[in-house]
Design a protein around this motif. Structure first.
Motif, PDB file in Angstrom:
ATOM      1  N   ILE A   1     -11.127  -4.768  -3.810  1.00  0.00           N
ATOM      2  CA  ILE A   1     -10.049  -5.554  -4.713  1.00  0.00           C
ATOM      3  C   ILE A   1     -10.862  -5.601  -6.024  1.00  0.00           C
ATOM      4  O   ILE A   1     -11.956  -6.100  -6.491  1.00  0.00           O
ATOM      5  CB  ILE A   1     -10.158  -6.833  -3.960  1.00  0.00           C
ATOM      6  CG1 ILE A   1      -9.413  -6.818  -2.646  1.00  0.00           C
ATOM      7  CG2 ILE A   1      -9.233  -7.831  -4.996  1.00  0.00           C
ATOM      8  CD1 ILE A   1      -9.036  -7.981  -1.652  1.00  0.00           C
TER       9      ILE A   1
ATOM     10  N   SER B   1      -1.714  -2.090 -12.310  1.00  0.00           N
ATOM     11  CA  SER B   1      -1.604  -0.595 -11.462  1.00  0.00           C
ATOM     12  C   SER B   1      -2.678   0.312 -11.579  1.00  0.00           C
ATOM     13  O   SER B   1      -3.854   0.008 -11.687  1.00  0.00           O
ATOM     14  CB  SER B   1      -0.491  -0.236 -12.322  1.00  0.00           C
ATOM     15  OG  SER B   1      -0.951   0.521 -13.849  1.00  0.00           O
TER      16      SER B   1
ATOM     17  N   LYS C   1       2.133  -9.210   2.804  1.00  0.00           N
ATOM     18  CA  LYS C   1       0.965  -8.916   1.950  1.00  0.00           C
ATOM     19  C   LYS C   1       1.068  -9.039   0.549  1.00  0.00           C
ATOM     20  O   LYS C   1       2.283  -9.506   0.419  1.00  0.00           O
ATOM     21  CB  LYS C   1       0.920  -7.445   2.203  1.00  0.00           C
ATOM     22  CG  LYS C   1       2.036  -6.632   1.587  1.00  0.00           C
ATOM     23  CD  LYS C   1       1.567  -4.924   1.540  1.00  0.00           C
ATOM     24  CE  LYS C   1       2.763  -4.140   0.771  1.00  0.00           C
ATOM     25  NZ  LYS C   1       2.135  -2.806   0.438  1.00  0.00           N
TER      26      LYS C   1
ATOM     27  N   LEU D   1      -4.417 -10.214   0.689  1.00  0.00           N
ATOM     28  CA  LEU D   1      -4.496  -9.338  -0.332  1.00  0.00           C
ATOM     29  C   LEU D   1      -4.735  -7.978   0.297  1.00  0.00           C
ATOM     30  O   LEU D   1      -5.745  -7.759   1.342  1.00  0.00           O
ATOM     31  CB  LEU D   1      -5.621  -9.623  -1.216  1.00  0.00           C
ATOM     32  CG  LEU D   1      -5.398 -10.635  -2.219  1.00  0.00           C
ATOM     33  CD1 LEU D   1      -6.735 -10.938  -3.048  1.00  0.00           C
ATOM     34  CD2 LEU D   1      -4.320 -10.309  -3.125  1.00  0.00           C
ATOM     35  N   SER D   2      -4.100  -6.800  -0.079  1.00  0.00           N
ATOM     36  CA  SER D   2      -4.517  -5.438   0.507  1.00  0.00           C
ATOM     37  C   SER D   2      -5.702  -5.070   0.141  1.00  0.00           C
ATOM     38  O   SER D   2      -6.177  -5.282  -0.980  1.00  0.00           O
ATOM     39  CB  SER D   2      -3.220  -4.494   0.066  1.00  0.00           C
ATOM     40  OG  SER D   2      -1.777  -4.961   0.343  1.00  0.00           O
ATOM     41  N   ASP D   3      -6.320  -4.098   1.019  1.00  0.00           N
ATOM     42  CA  ASP D   3      -7.393  -3.208   0.379  1.00  0.00           C
ATOM     43  C   ASP D   3      -7.136  -2.709  -0.971  1.00  0.00           C
ATOM     44  O   ASP D   3      -6.098  -1.803  -0.913  1.00  0.00           O
ATOM     45  CB  ASP D   3      -7.974  -2.627   1.449  1.00  0.00           C
ATOM     46  CG  ASP D   3      -8.772  -3.259   2.661  1.00  0.00           C
ATOM     47  OD1 ASP D   3      -8.884  -4.528   2.628  1.00  0.00           O
ATOM     48  OD2 ASP D   3      -9.031  -2.550   3.714  1.00  0.00           O
TER      49      ASP D   3
ATOM     50  N   ALA E   1      -6.302  -4.310  -3.601  1.00  0.00           N
ATOM     51  CA  ALA E   1      -5.247  -4.856  -4.525  1.00  0.00           C
ATOM     52  C   ALA E   1      -5.980  -5.395  -5.539  1.00  0.00           C
ATOM     53  O   ALA E   1      -7.243  -5.063  -5.934  1.00  0.00           O
ATOM     54  CB  ALA E   1      -5.012  -6.306  -3.860  1.00  0.00           C
ATOM     55  N   SER E   2      -5.014  -5.707  -6.820  1.00  0.00           N
ATOM     56  CA  SER E   2      -5.482  -6.132  -7.998  1.00  0.00           C
ATOM     57  C   SER E   2      -5.246  -7.652  -8.415  1.00  0.00           C
ATOM     58  O   SER E   2      -4.178  -8.233  -8.202  1.00  0.00           O
ATOM     59  CB  SER E   2      -4.883  -5.282  -9.094  1.00  0.00           C
ATOM     60  OG  SER E   2      -5.273  -5.868 -10.499  1.00  0.00           O
TER      61      SER E   2
ATOM     62  N   ALA F   1       8.158  -3.788  -8.083  1.00  0.00           N
ATOM     63  CA  ALA F   1       7.531  -4.754  -7.260  1.00  0.00           C
ATOM     64  C   ALA F   1       8.426  -5.433  -6.819  1.00  0.00           C
ATOM     65  O   ALA F   1       9.552  -5.882  -7.267  1.00  0.00           O
ATOM     66  CB  ALA F   1       6.402  -5.316  -8.200  1.00  0.00           C
TER      67      ALA F   1
ATOM     68  N   ASP G   1      -0.198  -7.054  -3.040  1.00  0.00           N
ATOM     69  CA  ASP G   1      -1.100  -6.041  -3.659  1.00  0.00           C
ATOM     70  C   ASP G   1      -1.416  -6.223  -4.935  1.00  0.00           C
ATOM     71  O   ASP G   1      -2.377  -5.793  -5.600  1.00  0.00           O
ATOM     72  CB  ASP G   1      -0.076  -4.880  -3.859  1.00  0.00           C
ATOM     73  CG  ASP G   1       0.312  -4.396  -2.486  1.00  0.00           C
ATOM     74  OD1 ASP G   1      -0.477  -4.014  -1.511  1.00  0.00           O
ATOM     75  OD2 ASP G   1       1.842  -4.327  -2.241  1.00  0.00           O
ATOM     76  N   VAL G   2      -0.659  -7.242  -5.755  1.00  0.00           N
ATOM     77  CA  VAL G   2      -0.908  -7.703  -6.948  1.00  0.00           C
ATOM     78  C   VAL G   2      -0.833  -9.314  -7.005  1.00  0.00           C
ATOM     79  O   VAL G   2       0.178  -9.828  -6.789  1.00  0.00           O
ATOM     80  CB  VAL G   2      -0.205  -7.145  -8.208  1.00  0.00           C
ATOM     81  CG1 VAL G   2      -0.393  -7.684  -9.489  1.00  0.00           C
ATOM     82  CG2 VAL G   2      -0.269  -5.713  -8.069  1.00  0.00           C
TER      83      VAL G   2
ATOM     84  N   LYS H   1       5.135  -2.080  -4.162  1.00  0.00           N
ATOM     85  CA  LYS H   1       4.071  -3.059  -4.355  1.00  0.00           C
ATOM     86  C   LYS H   1       4.805  -4.639  -4.188  1.00  0.00           C
ATOM     87  O   LYS H   1       5.627  -5.013  -4.478  1.00  0.00           O
ATOM     88  CB  LYS H   1       3.317  -3.004  -5.514  1.00  0.00           C
ATOM     89  CG  LYS H   1       2.462  -1.798  -5.692  1.00  0.00           C
ATOM     90  CD  LYS H   1       1.444  -1.426  -4.776  1.00  0.00           C
ATOM     91  CE  LYS H   1       0.787  -0.041  -4.962  1.00  0.00           C
ATOM     92  NZ  LYS H   1      -0.112   0.180  -3.988  1.00  0.00           N
TER      93      LYS H   1
END
Length: 244
Positions: free
Chosen positions: A174, A224, A80, A127-129, A131-132, A31, A82-83, A7
């Motif tokens: 998200i 996570s 990208k 942001l990835s689909d 994502a947090s 990460a 992810d978090v 990530k």
């Protein structure tokens, strides 16, 4: 398997305290982490303390141009996110309504509210689909403590952001949550009057101040897949201060 293996994470304001502890744990959990800070020396020290897998980006989230440059660096080096942990913030203490000036108001809202908003906006295309996004709030937002009029309001705004962004971004999966610490033992206590730290600790139901690492583990939960069905919440990590 590490919880953030492969990530890409961004943690703002991560040269000390909660942000640094969070970034360090994210690295340990696999990460690739980008951190920000306003001072080059502290940024370099933070990166060095974590070793590999970390990139420091100098900048102040209160300046939209700095946030845009952060997005450019992440785009070039990772492509990208992810978090995203929007941790950067400023804290005022013992500033009553009659003490507040235009300058002090703008300083707090400029970083805590405006800075958080544009951090998320500028990184949103990355942001990835699924994502947090974790917004670092504060237990002060719900307590109405004396001398916290502007700071508490700025953190309450983040609670509203989490609610509206949860619905705005649901089509992309998200998740947006607030993590609200209180009574955490951070370097900020060094600037407060003698005995203040001890008085705060005495008010904590669990019987002590929290540790930055305890905030980091809560941030990891929200970042996570452990929290895959959690969005739009405000998670207090406060030793019970705001709960009883």
């Amino acid at each position: 398997m590490a919880k953030l293996d492969a990530k890409v994470a961004v943690v703002t304001g991560a040269t000390s305290g909660l942000g640094l502890a969070t970034a360090r744990l994210f690295v340990e959990e696999g990460a690739r982490v980008f951190i920000t800070g306003r001072r080059q020396d502290r940024l370099d020290a933070a990166v060095a303390s974590m070793g590999h897998g970390v990139t420091g980006v100098l900048g102040d989230v209160g300046r939209v141009s700095d946030v845009a440059r952060l997005a450019e660096v992440v785009t070039a080096e990772a492509g990208k996110v992810d978090v995203l942990v929007a941790n950067a913030g400023v804290w005022t203490w013992n500033e009553t309504i009659d003490d507040v000036t235009e300058e002090s108001f703008d300083a707090v809202f400029g970083v805590n509210v405006r800075g958080t908003f544009f951090t998320v906006q500028k990184l949103l295309p990355l942001l990835s689909d699924g994502a947090s996004v974790v917004l670092i709030g504060s237990g002060a937002a719900d307590k109405g403590g004396p001398g916290t009029t502007v700071y508490a309001a700025s953190k309450a705004a983040l609670r509203s952001f989490a609610r509206t962004w949860t619905t705005d971004l649901k089509q992309r999966g998200i998740r947006v949550n607030v993590l609200s610490p209180a009574a955490i033992d951070t370097p900020a206590f060094a600037d407060l009057p003698a005995g203040f730290k001890e008085r705060i600790a005495a008010q904590v139901p669990i019987g002590r101040l929290g540790d930055a690492a305890e905030i980091a583990t809560a941030a990891l939960f929200l970042a996570s897949a452990d929290s895959s069905f959690v969005t739009g919440i405000d998670l207090p990590v406060d030793g019970g201060v705001g709960q009883v």
